[in-house]
Design a protein around this motif. Structure first.
Motif, PDB file in Angstrom:
ATOM      1  N   LEU A 128       0.831  -1.204   0.000  1.00 42.32           N
ATOM      2  CA  LEU A 128       0.000   0.000   0.000  1.00 42.32           C
ATOM      3  C   LEU A 128       0.865   1.253   0.000  1.00 42.32           C
ATOM      4  N   VAL A 129       1.906   1.263   0.793  1.00 36.05           N
ATOM      5  CA  VAL A 129       2.822   2.413   0.814  1.00 36.05           C
ATOM      6  C   VAL A 129       3.495   2.571  -0.547  1.00 36.05           C
ATOM      7  N   PHE A 130       3.894   1.468  -1.156  1.00 36.33           N
ATOM      8  CA  PHE A 130       4.489   1.498  -2.493  1.00 36.33           C
ATOM      9  C   PHE A 130       3.526   2.112  -3.508  1.00 36.33           C
ATOM     10  N   ASP A 131       2.251   1.714  -3.447  1.00 40.50           N
ATOM     11  CA  ASP A 131       1.249   2.264  -4.360  1.00 40.50           C
ATOM     12  C   ASP A 131       1.049   3.759  -4.153  1.00 40.50           C
ATOM     13  N   VAL A 132       0.992   4.186  -2.909  1.00 34.15           N
ATOM     14  CA  VAL A 132       0.787   5.614  -2.615  1.00 34.15           C
ATOM     15  C   VAL A 132       1.981   6.436  -3.095  1.00 34.15           C
TER      16      VAL A 132
ATOM     17  N   ARG B 210      -3.842  11.718 -17.195  1.00 38.58           N
ATOM     18  CA  ARG B 210      -2.855  10.650 -17.034  1.00 38.58           C
ATOM     19  C   ARG B 210      -2.171  10.712 -15.682  1.00 38.58           C
ATOM     20  N   ARG B 211      -2.131  11.893 -15.069  1.00 45.05           N
ATOM     21  CA  ARG B 211      -1.576  11.989 -13.725  1.00 45.05           C
ATOM     22  C   ARG B 211      -2.531  11.396 -12.695  1.00 45.05           C
ATOM     23  N   ILE B 212      -3.819  11.488 -12.960  1.00 44.14           N
ATOM     24  CA  ILE B 212      -4.820  10.975 -12.024  1.00 44.14           C
ATOM     25  C   ILE B 212      -5.031   9.473 -12.191  1.00 44.14           C
TER      26      ILE B 212
ATOM     27  N   THR C 197      -2.932  -0.349  -9.867  1.00 42.83           N
ATOM     28  CA  THR C 197      -2.273   0.891  -9.459  1.00 42.83           C
ATOM     29  C   THR C 197      -0.767   0.776  -9.617  1.00 42.83           C
ATOM     30  N   ALA C 198      -0.215  -0.335  -9.169  1.00 42.93           N
ATOM     31  CA  ALA C 198       1.233  -0.529  -9.275  1.00 42.93           C
ATOM     32  C   ALA C 198       1.666  -0.590 -10.742  1.00 42.93           C
ATOM     33  N   LEU C 199       0.915  -1.277 -11.570  1.00 41.85           N
ATOM     34  CA  LEU C 199       1.287  -1.385 -12.985  1.00 41.85           C
ATOM     35  C   LEU C 199       1.205  -0.040 -13.696  1.00 41.85           C
ATOM     36  N   LEU C 200       0.136   0.709 -13.460  1.00 40.21           N
ATOM     37  CA  LEU C 200       0.005   2.023 -14.100  1.00 40.21           C
ATOM     38  C   LEU C 200       1.074   2.993 -13.620  1.00 40.21           C
ATOM     39  N   GLY C 201       1.346   2.975 -12.325  1.00 42.95           N
ATOM     40  CA  GLY C 201       2.374   3.867 -11.782  1.00 42.95           C
ATOM     41  C   GLY C 201       3.759   3.541 -12.309  1.00 42.95           C
ATOM     42  N   ARG C 202       4.084   2.254 -12.359  1.00 41.01           N
ATOM     43  CA  ARG C 202       5.391   1.852 -12.890  1.00 41.01           C
ATOM     44  C   ARG C 202       5.506   2.181 -14.375  1.00 41.01           C
TER      45      ARG C 202
END
Length: 95
Positions: free
Chosen positions: A16-20, A36-38, A73-78
């Motif tokens: 969860l911390v990684f995702d945030v 795209r930022r959201i 969330t993790a995939l989109l952020g990465r």
């Protein structure tokens, strides 16, 4: 509480911390359009809402939605952070 449950809870909190952190990192990216930022924050919000539903006894939704939304969330952020890193390494390809 058995050790295995404690380790699972610790892993979930770390994820969860990684995702945030990824969501904030993408949000602070200046060259992206606002939508795209959201984008990485939307599945994170859905996961948090589904996980909060466990307190009211809505466990099936939490089981189905929370882990998949956290992974999204993790995939989109990465994806966005890697894309930004690649554009900074090769500025001539960013045109």
């Amino acid at each position: 509480m058995p050790l295995a449950l404690f380790l699972i809870a610790l892993f979930a909190l770390a994820f969860l911390v990684f995702d945030v952190v990824l969501c904030f990192r993408v949000w602070r990216t200046a060259g992206l359009p606002r939508w795209r930022r959201i984008l990485p924050a939307l599945p994170l919000r859905a996961a948090l809402a589904a996980s909060a539903g466990r307190a009211w006894g809505v466990t099936r939704v939490a089981e189905a939605v929370a882990s998949a939304s956290n992974a999204a969330t993790a995939l989109l952020g990465r994806y966005e952070t890697d894309r930004r890193r690649r554009r900074r390494e090769r500025p001539e390809a960013a045109v």
